[in-house]
Design a protein around this motif. Sequence first.
Motif, mmCIF file in Angstrom:
data_model
loop_
_atom_site.group_PDB
_atom_site.id
_atom_site.type_symbol
_atom_site.label_atom_id
_atom_site.label_comp_id
_atom_site.label_asym_id
_atom_site.label_seq_id
_atom_site.Cartn_x
_atom_site.Cartn_y
_atom_site.Cartn_z
ATOM 1 N N ARG A 202 -89.877 -56.597 -67.914
ATOM 2 C CA ARG A 202 -90.961 -55.941 -67.195
ATOM 3 C C ARG A 202 -90.858 -56.119 -65.682
ATOM 4 O O ARG A 202 -91.181 -55.206 -64.908
ATOM 5 C CB ARG A 202 -92.307 -56.466 -67.706
ATOM 6 C CG ARG A 202 -92.542 -56.168 -69.179
ATOM 7 C CD ARG A 202 -93.783 -56.873 -69.705
ATOM 8 N NE ARG A 202 -95.003 -56.289 -69.189
ATOM 9 C CZ ARG A 202 -95.607 -55.236 -69.719
ATOM 10 N NH1 ARG A 202 -95.059 -54.625 -70.763
ATOM 11 N NH2 ARG A 202 -96.735 -54.779 -69.228
ATOM 12 N N GLU A 203 -90.383 -57.291 -65.259
ATOM 13 C CA GLU A 203 -90.318 -57.559 -63.826
ATOM 14 C C GLU A 203 -89.195 -56.787 -63.138
ATOM 15 O O GLU A 203 -89.137 -56.730 -61.895
ATOM 16 C CB GLU A 203 -90.156 -59.061 -63.560
ATOM 17 C CG GLU A 203 -88.865 -59.664 -64.057
ATOM 18 C CD GLU A 203 -88.917 -60.101 -65.519
ATOM 19 O OE1 GLU A 203 -87.997 -60.799 -65.955
ATOM 20 O OE2 GLU A 203 -89.902 -59.730 -66.204
ATOM 21 N N LEU A 204 -88.293 -56.184 -63.912
ATOM 22 C CA LEU A 204 -87.172 -55.447 -63.329
ATOM 23 C C LEU A 204 -87.348 -53.936 -63.378
ATOM 24 O O LEU A 204 -86.515 -53.205 -62.834
ATOM 25 C CB LEU A 204 -85.874 -55.822 -64.048
ATOM 26 C CG LEU A 204 -85.406 -57.280 -63.953
ATOM 27 C CD1 LEU A 204 -84.115 -57.464 -64.719
ATOM 28 C CD2 LEU A 204 -85.212 -57.675 -62.489
ATOM 29 N N ILE A 205 -88.414 -53.459 -64.000
ATOM 30 C CA ILE A 205 -88.554 -52.016 -64.214
ATOM 31 C C ILE A 205 -88.669 -51.255 -62.901
ATOM 32 O O ILE A 205 -88.034 -50.213 -62.705
ATOM 33 C CB ILE A 205 -89.756 -51.723 -65.141
ATOM 34 C CG1 ILE A 205 -89.365 -52.042 -66.589
ATOM 35 C CG2 ILE A 205 -90.194 -50.261 -65.026
ATOM 36 C CD1 ILE A 205 -90.444 -51.796 -67.598
ATOM 37 N N GLU A 206 -89.475 -51.762 -61.951
ATOM 38 C CA GLU A 206 -89.623 -51.054 -60.675
ATOM 39 C C GLU A 206 -88.288 -50.968 -59.949
ATOM 40 O O GLU A 206 -87.949 -49.939 -59.356
ATOM 41 C CB GLU A 206 -90.679 -51.734 -59.810
ATOM 42 C CG GLU A 206 -92.101 -51.491 -60.287
ATOM 43 C CD GLU A 206 -93.129 -51.943 -59.261
ATOM 44 O OE1 GLU A 206 -93.165 -51.372 -58.158
ATOM 45 O OE2 GLU A 206 -93.890 -52.880 -59.566
ATOM 46 N N SER A 207 -87.526 -52.043 -59.965
ATOM 47 C CA SER A 207 -86.220 -52.030 -59.321
ATOM 48 C C SER A 207 -85.285 -51.040 -60.003
ATOM 49 O O SER A 207 -84.528 -50.323 -59.342
ATOM 50 C CB SER A 207 -85.604 -53.432 -59.334
ATOM 51 O OG SER A 207 -84.279 -53.416 -58.840
ATOM 52 N N GLU A 208 -85.337 -50.989 -61.349
ATOM 53 C CA GLU A 208 -84.493 -50.052 -62.083
ATOM 54 C C GLU A 208 -84.870 -48.608 -61.771
ATOM 55 O O GLU A 208 -84.009 -47.735 -61.668
ATOM 56 C CB GLU A 208 -84.600 -50.310 -63.593
ATOM 57 C CG GLU A 208 -83.816 -51.496 -64.079
ATOM 58 C CD GLU A 208 -82.320 -51.323 -63.899
ATOM 59 O OE1 GLU A 208 -81.820 -50.206 -64.136
ATOM 60 O OE2 GLU A 208 -81.654 -52.280 -63.490
ATOM 61 N N LEU A 209 -86.158 -48.345 -61.615
ATOM 62 C CA LEU A 209 -86.606 -46.985 -61.350
ATOM 63 C C LEU A 209 -86.330 -46.554 -59.915
ATOM 64 O O LEU A 209 -85.793 -45.469 -59.668
ATOM 65 C CB LEU A 209 -88.101 -46.855 -61.635
ATOM 66 C CG LEU A 209 -88.524 -46.664 -63.091
ATOM 67 C CD1 LEU A 209 -90.033 -46.758 -63.218
ATOM 68 C CD2 LEU A 209 -88.035 -45.318 -63.619
ATOM 69 N N PHE A 210 -86.713 -47.387 -58.946
ATOM 70 C CA PHE A 210 -86.727 -46.972 -57.545
ATOM 71 C C PHE A 210 -85.656 -47.642 -56.691
ATOM 72 O O PHE A 210 -85.473 -47.269 -55.540
ATOM 73 C CB PHE A 210 -88.112 -47.242 -56.953
ATOM 74 C CG PHE A 210 -89.230 -46.700 -57.794
ATOM 75 C CD1 PHE A 210 -89.385 -45.338 -57.957
ATOM 76 C CD2 PHE A 210 -90.095 -47.549 -58.464
ATOM 77 C CE1 PHE A 210 -90.397 -44.823 -58.746
ATOM 78 C CE2 PHE A 210 -91.112 -47.048 -59.259
ATOM 79 C CZ PHE A 210 -91.269 -45.685 -59.406
ATOM 80 N N GLY A 211 -84.964 -48.630 -57.237
ATOM 81 C CA GLY A 211 -83.947 -49.328 -56.476
ATOM 82 C C GLY A 211 -84.536 -50.374 -55.544
ATOM 83 O O GLY A 211 -85.758 -50.517 -55.429
ATOM 84 N N HIS A 212 -83.675 -51.135 -54.876
ATOM 85 C CA HIS A 212 -84.158 -52.133 -53.925
ATOM 86 C C HIS A 212 -83.136 -52.306 -52.806
ATOM 87 O O HIS A 212 -81.959 -51.964 -52.949
ATOM 88 C CB HIS A 212 -84.431 -53.477 -54.616
ATOM 89 C CG HIS A 212 -83.228 -54.103 -55.245
ATOM 90 N ND1 HIS A 212 -83.035 -54.117 -56.617
ATOM 91 C CD2 HIS A 212 -82.123 -54.707 -54.717
ATOM 92 C CE1 HIS A 212 -81.882 -54.727 -56.891
ATOM 93 N NE2 HIS A 212 -81.314 -55.091 -55.757
ATOM 94 N N GLU A 213 -83.608 -52.843 -51.686
ATOM 95 C CA GLU A 213 -82.744 -53.141 -50.553
ATOM 96 C C GLU A 213 -82.234 -54.572 -50.666
ATOM 97 O O GLU A 213 -82.825 -55.414 -51.352
ATOM 98 C CB GLU A 213 -83.516 -52.965 -49.240
ATOM 99 C CG GLU A 213 -83.976 -51.536 -48.971
ATOM 100 C CD GLU A 213 -82.819 -50.609 -48.636
ATOM 101 O OE1 GLU A 213 -81.693 -51.109 -48.396
ATOM 102 O OE2 GLU A 213 -83.036 -49.382 -48.621
ATOM 103 N N LYS A 214 -81.156 -54.847 -49.988
ATOM 104 C CA LYS A 214 -80.606 -56.202 -49.945
ATOM 105 C C LYS A 214 -81.648 -57.164 -49.384
ATOM 106 O O LYS A 214 -82.270 -56.898 -48.359
ATOM 107 C CB LYS A 214 -79.350 -56.223 -49.074
ATOM 108 C CG LYS A 214 -78.690 -57.581 -48.959
ATOM 109 C CD LYS A 214 -77.433 -57.496 -48.111
ATOM 110 C CE LYS A 214 -76.768 -58.868 -47.979
ATOM 111 N NZ LYS A 214 -75.541 -58.807 -47.157
ATOM 112 N N GLY A 215 -81.880 -58.270 -50.103
ATOM 113 C CA GLY A 215 -82.833 -59.275 -49.657
ATOM 114 C C GLY A 215 -84.278 -58.943 -49.963
ATOM 115 O O GLY A 215 -85.186 -59.657 -49.526
ATOM 116 N N ALA A 216 -84.536 -57.876 -50.737
ATOM 117 C CA ALA A 216 -85.915 -57.487 -51.041
ATOM 118 C C ALA A 216 -86.626 -58.560 -51.854
ATOM 119 O O ALA A 216 -87.845 -58.719 -51.768
ATOM 120 C CB ALA A 216 -85.936 -56.157 -51.781
#
Length: 482
Positions: A202-216
Motif C-alpha cells: 500500500r505504501e508504494l502504490i502512489e509511487s508506482e502510479l505517479f513516479g517519484h524524484e530522486k531523494g523524495a
Amino acid sequence: MDGTILLADDDRAIRTVLSQALTRAGCRVRATGSVNTLWRWIEEGEGDVVVTDVMMPDGDGLDLLPAIRRKRPDLPVIVMSAQNTVMTAIRAAEAGAYEYLPKPFDLKEVLEQVRKGLGQRDRSEERPAIGDPAHENLPLIGRSPAMQEVYRIMARLMNTNLSVMINGESGTGKELVARALHNFGARKNGPFVALNMAAIPRELIESELFGHEKGAFTGAADRHKGRFEAAAGGTLFLDEIGDMPADAQTRLLRVLQEGEFTRIGGREVIPANVRIIAATHQDLRALINEGRFREDLFYRLNVVPVRLPPLRERLEDIPDLARAFLKRAESEGLPRKSISSTALEALKQQNWTGNVRELENLMRRLAVLCPDEVISEGAVHEELAARPSSAMTPSAGESERIGQAIETHLERYFALHGDDLPPPGLYDRILREVEMPLIALALSATRGNQVRTAELLGINRNTLRKKIRELDIPVTRGKKLV
C-alpha cells in the motif's frame, strides 16, 4: 414509424416475420436474400434504414458497410448475425453499423432499433479499421446471451476515451476485456499498462502510479517514472481498484479532474494522457457505504460499467471455451487432445467457483495427464475429484496468522539493525525469502509436476520456470519431500 426499410436476409422465414412486423408498425419494406440486390437499392437512393444479415449466398453484409458509408453516410445500418462472437460485434461497430443484434433476436428490440434509426440517420463519425476481420484469435470466447451484451457494450466503447469500470468475479476475464478495448480501440498504437492494486504494498502504490524524484523519500535513490507516464498515449488498467488506499484514491481523483500530475517530490507538471480502465471483484458501493472508497472517485471511474458474467451464467459457452483452451495448450507444446460430447456435458454440470480461469487450468491438466487422445467423461470426473476443495483453502484466520508471522519476522529483521536502516534492496530480499520456500514446497507437493505447480500457485508456467532458474530451486520428478 414512417419510413422505408431495406431488409436483407437469406432466411425466408426471417424476412417474412420482420416484413410483417415492420409493416404493422407503419413502415414500407423491401426485402431480399441477396447482397447485390441490397446494394443496387442503396445506390438508387432507396431506403431510410437498412436491416441486414451478415452471411448471405452472394456475399457478406458487413463488407457493404464501408461502401454504404461512402455513398450514403446518413443511412443507418442495423446488422444481424448468427456468428455471435466478439469479433462480429467489433467488425460491425468498426465498419460503422448503427446497431448490432445477435441472432436469435428479440423482435421488439429490432423494431425499437429501427425506430431509433429512423429518428437518427446522421452518422458521420469516422472509425479506424481494426485490421484483418477474419482473424480467429478472439480475445474473448462465448456466444451466450450474457456475453453478447458484453460484446455490444465493448463495440460501442472501442473508439472512445471514456473511463470504464469492469466488474466481475475473480477468473471471469476482466483483464482480457480491458486488453480488447485497448487493442481494437483508437489508442491501440499506444502502450497497455496494468497495475494490480492488491499486488503492490500500500505504501508504494502512489509511487508506482505517479513516479517519484530522486531523494523524495528514504530509499528513492533515482528518479522513477510511474505507470501514468509509462501508459502515455495508451491505456492504464487499474485492476482490483477496491484495494487502493485512501491517500492514493485522493490523488488519483485529482489527476482525473485536472488531467495532469507531478511525481512524488517533484514540481514538473506532466499531462495525464491515458485512458483509464478499472476493474474489481468487490462491491464498490458497499465499500463507499463503509467509508473505504471515495464516492466521487467511483463516479469518475464508473462512467461506463461493464459486468462480466460468471461462468455459471454462461454454461452454454463451456464447449467453445474448453476446445479453445485445448487448442491453446497444444500451441504451447502440450499434447494434442480433443474432448467428447459427454465430457463436455459433465463440465457443464460443475460449480465453477473459479470461473473461466478454473476451467482453463482444468483443461491444461487434462491435456497433460489424460493418456487418451480424446478426453472422456471419466477422465473429467477423475480430474475434478482430484482438484483442491474449499477445505484445502486457508481460512481468513489462517491467512491472518501467516501475515502476523511475516510481520514478526520483519520486526526482528529491523531490530537487528538497531537505529540504522537495513541495506538497500530489502523488498527483493524479503520477496526471495518468501518465494523460495513457497515454490519449493509447491513443487514437492506436486512431485515436481511443473504444470500442476503453476496451477497451484496461480502463475504462468513460463513464470514458474523463470523463478526456478533465478532462485536455483531443485526439481525432483515423482518424489514428494514433505
